[in-house]
Design an enzyme around this catalytic site. Structure first.
Site, PDB file in Angstrom:
ATOM      1  N   ARG A 106      -3.198   0.584  -0.585  1.00 18.10           N
ATOM      2  CA  ARG A 106      -3.395   1.346  -1.679  1.00 18.10           C
ATOM      3  C   ARG A 106      -3.580   0.393  -2.784  1.00 18.10           C
ATOM      4  NH1 ARG A 106      -3.755   7.256  -1.171  1.00 18.10           N
ATOM      5  NH2 ARG A 106      -3.185   7.649   1.193  1.00 18.10           N
TER       6      ARG A 106
ATOM      7  N   HIS B 162       3.206  16.315   1.115  1.00 22.89           N
ATOM      8  CA  HIS B 162       1.852  16.534   1.133  1.00 22.89           C
ATOM      9  C   HIS B 162       0.819  15.957   2.249  1.00 22.89           C
ATOM     10  CE1 HIS B 162      -1.396  17.915  -1.566  1.00 22.89           C
ATOM     11  NE2 HIS B 162      -1.849  16.765  -1.588  1.00 22.89           N
ATOM     12  N   TRP B 163       1.425  14.963   2.499  1.00 26.60           N
ATOM     13  CA  TRP B 163       0.572  14.082   3.730  1.00 26.60           C
ATOM     14  C   TRP B 163       0.992  14.720   4.996  1.00 26.60           C
ATOM     15  CZ3 TRP B 163       1.372   8.547   1.632  1.00 26.60           C
ATOM     16  CH2 TRP B 163       0.599   8.079   0.622  1.00 26.60           C
TER      17      TRP B 163
END
Length: 294
Positions: A185, A269-270
């Protein structure tokens, strides 16, 4: 728990390019069968491959999986537009370029918003829709939520520490965030072009301008038109989502005429990463269910 399994397809072998009048769209293609379009979310260093690489082996047993990389995130050719504005146009160019006029779609967060906006504008484009968090609006909590505020912090001041804080807000269990994920990332999120595109979405001025424009506009927001999404839809959500809190799911669950809601515990969220097996099971059961067409 890790993001990648031993069954993960090879990155280079599955990468494809589609030239269009607005630049090259890159995507990954895995499997045979009916087409399944997978749309990624937003955030530092995101790609469709990183969102879904762990899920492709399971889905490819049933579908021709097409993981589109949106312009503005460092894989497909860049765009001068706001990435959210460019995304639905990219989907239309992509499906047109592949000669597809009806597909199933999975959309994570931003990808889910893109999918339901297209479903509103183009009824019949999607046979069935799966969303992962993100759609709807905050009903009981403040907006933006914690994860979005941490995303803004990173966008304004991109440090490795800020990236890790944001990534931890995406999950229930911080151990899901591995050193490998952080490095992947970080490299992409700090690319100058990708960072510039991110600031068009999540810089403080961009966020403020977006809220101001929404309040001043006479045009209904997309969440006020969700009743027009007639395709059968599976809304999936992490119970412990700190980016798009679970109360956001109430509006789409109630107003979309053919929607059902699946909430996964101990999950942020993932969802497709943190509760991979449970999520894949629910999604495949929904997508392969007989009948129930729009």
């Amino acid at each position: 728990m890790t993001e990648v399994t031993d069954r993960t397809p090879d990155y280079a072998e599955t990468l494809r390019e589609l030239p269009t009048e607005e630049g090259v769209l890159r995507y990954h293609e895995v499997g045979d069968g009916p087409p399944l379009l997978l749309l990624h979310g937003s955030g530092p260093g995101v790609t469709g491959w990183r969102n879904y690489r762990g899920n492709l082996a399971a889905f490819a047993e049933h579908f021709r999986c097409l993981v589109l990389e949106f312009p503005g995130f460092g894989v497909s050719d860049p765009t001068d537009e706001h990435p959210m504005a460019a995304a639905p146009k990219a989907v239309s160019r992509f499906l047109g370029g592949l000669g597809l006029d009806r597909v199933d779609v999975v959309g994570n967060s931003m990808g889910g918003i893109v999918a339901v906006n297209l479903a509103i504008a183009r009824p019949g484009l999607f046979r069935r829709i799966v969303t992962v968090g993100g759609i709807g609006r905050n009903l009981f909590g403040p907006a933006p939520g914690e994860g979005i505020n941490l995303l803004v912090d990173f966008t304004e001041n991109p440090t490795r520490e800020a990236l890790v804080r944001w990534m931890h807000s995406m999950v229930y269990d911080p151990a899901v965030v591995t050193d490998q994920m952080v490095e992947e990332r970080w490299t992409q999120a700090t690319d100058p072009d990708t960072l510039a595109a991110a600031r068009r979405m999540y810089g403080r001025k961009a966020i403020a301008a977006g809220f101001a424009a929404s309040e001043a506009s006479d045009r209904p927001p997309y969440w006020a038109m969700l009743h027009k999404v007639t395709a059968p839809t599976l809304i999936t959500w992490g119970r412990d989502d700190r980016v798009s809190p679970l109360d956001m799911a109430l509006l789409p669950m109630r107003t979309m005429p053919s929607a059902e809601l699946h909430v996964l515990p101990r999950c942020g969220h993932w969802v497709m990463i943190e509760q991979q097996a449970a999520w894949e099971s629910a999604v495949l059961a929904f997508l392969t269910r007989p009948g129930d067409e729009a």
